[in-house]
Design a protein around this motif. Structure first.
Motif, PDB file in Angstrom:
ATOM      1  N   VAL A  38       4.053   2.131   2.642  1.00 50.46           N
ATOM      2  CA  VAL A  38       3.165   1.092   3.130  1.00 50.46           C
ATOM      3  C   VAL A  38       2.733   1.494   4.540  1.00 50.46           C
ATOM      4  N   THR A  40       0.683   0.461   7.942  1.00 47.70           N
ATOM      5  CA  THR A  40       0.188  -0.672   8.721  1.00 47.70           C
ATOM      6  C   THR A  40      -0.066  -0.195  10.148  1.00 47.70           C
ATOM      7  N   GLU A  67       4.980  -7.526   8.019  1.00 45.95           N
ATOM      8  CA  GLU A  67       4.105  -8.622   7.607  1.00 45.95           C
ATOM      9  C   GLU A  67       2.700  -8.490   8.168  1.00 45.95           C
ATOM     10  N   ASN A  68       2.584  -7.987   9.381  1.00 42.61           N
ATOM     11  CA  ASN A  68       1.275  -7.924  10.033  1.00 42.61           C
ATOM     12  C   ASN A  68       0.450  -6.764   9.492  1.00 42.61           C
ATOM     13  N   GLY A  69      -0.785  -7.073   9.120  1.00 45.39           N
ATOM     14  CA  GLY A  69      -1.667  -6.075   8.531  1.00 45.39           C
ATOM     15  C   GLY A  69      -2.756  -5.637   9.485  1.00 45.39           C
ATOM     16  N   PRO A  70      -3.736  -4.943   8.933  1.00 41.63           N
ATOM     17  CA  PRO A  70      -3.958  -4.698   7.505  1.00 41.63           C
ATOM     18  C   PRO A  70      -2.920  -3.753   6.905  1.00 41.63           C
ATOM     19  N   HIS A  71      -2.814  -3.807   5.552  1.00 38.64           N
ATOM     20  CA  HIS A  71      -1.837  -3.008   4.828  1.00 38.64           C
ATOM     21  C   HIS A  71      -2.549  -2.059   3.858  1.00 38.64           C
ATOM     22  N   TRP A  72      -1.967  -0.895   3.705  1.00 39.77           N
ATOM     23  CA  TRP A  72      -2.415   0.045   2.675  1.00 39.77           C
ATOM     24  C   TRP A  72      -1.191   0.563   1.925  1.00 39.77           C
ATOM     25  N   GLU A  84      -3.080  -6.829   0.197  1.00 40.24           N
ATOM     26  CA  GLU A  84      -2.902  -8.023   1.017  1.00 40.24           C
ATOM     27  C   GLU A  84      -1.622  -8.735   0.603  1.00 40.24           C
ATOM     28  N   PRO A  85      -0.749  -9.100   1.562  1.00 45.10           N
ATOM     29  CA  PRO A  85       0.527  -9.727   1.214  1.00 45.10           C
ATOM     30  C   PRO A  85       0.337 -11.088   0.560  1.00 45.10           C
ATOM     31  N   TYR A  95       1.964  -7.988  -3.376  1.00 43.34           N
ATOM     32  CA  TYR A  95       0.659  -7.846  -2.738  1.00 43.34           C
ATOM     33  C   TYR A  95      -0.441  -7.918  -3.802  1.00 43.34           C
TER      34      TYR A  95
END
Length: 220
Positions: A38, A40, A67-72, A84-85, A95
């Motif tokens: 993951v 971020t 928890e804090n994004g953005p996430h890939w 997205e969580p 996600y």
């Protein structure tokens, strides 16, 4: 690392990624022990893909996932998917995909580049200790088997040395390749995936290791 196995899709099964939705029409596939990471703004963190469907994915971390994004979600081929969580429970997190994905391509890990061991892009200052002295170096990326570093001192191919840092256990290694100031090191003793995950979290986001569920998982 054992490759993931795929179960027969279960039509209408509730997704592991969206427990808030009682109805589910997209087929769900189960992947066992499929390593990924993951990504971020806080860094890169190792996870295992467990379940995936057209709408989302369920991941298990070796520690709490950020928890804090953005996430890939990045696969071992280097392919990335924006996610997205939706929910989290201890080491598990679900996600949704930010855009439509080809599930068959994701499961097959097909991409522009060959599949390879996970590498984490982690910047870290270290010392290289060898017969005759100690010199400063910078880690560029790190895997279970080795590291890519930058160093101003000329190192010989196959030169034995020790990688020393207050954040990283002392590691014995040898120089595998060199290109100007960059060197590839191969470790004499490799990291387990959980050890690498714990080290990466400790360097990038130590708070992720503080949750009670993490300690037992990292001892495995």
């Amino acid at each position: 690392m054992e490759q993931g196995r795929i179960s027969v899709p279960q039509e209408g099964a509730p997704t592991a990624c969206e427990p808030v939705c009682e109805e589910r029409t997209a087929p769900r596939f189960t992947l066992l022990i499929r390593a990924a990471k993951v990504v971020t703004p806080a860094g890169e963190f190792i996870c295992v893909i467990r379940d995936v469907s057209q709408s989302g994915v369920s991941l298990r971390g070796f520690h709490a996932l950020p928890e804090n994004g953005p996430h890939w979600l990045e696969l071992q081929t280097g392919e990335r998917y924006a996610i997205e969580p939706v929910w989290s429970r201890g080491l598990e997190a679900g996600y949704r995909f930010a855009s439509a994905v080809d599930v068959a391509t994701l499961i097959a890990e097909a991409g522009r580049y060959p599949k390879r061991r996970l590498r984490l892009n982690i910047g870290l200052e270290v010392e290289l200790a060898f017969l005759g002295g100690r010199v400063r170096a910078d880690v560029i990326n790190l895997s279970q088997q080795g590291a890519r570093i930058e160093c101003d001192t000329l190192l010989a191919l196959d030169q034995p040395l020790r990688l020393c840092s207050g954040l990283l256990p002392e590691v014995r290694a040898r120089v595998r390749w060199r290109s100007k100031r960059e060197y590839g090191l191969v470790f004499d003793d490799t990291f387990t995936l959980s050890q690498l995950a714990a080290f990466a979290a400790g360097v990038q986001a130590p708070a992720l290791l503080a949750q009670p569920a993490c300690a037992a998982a990292l001892r495995r």
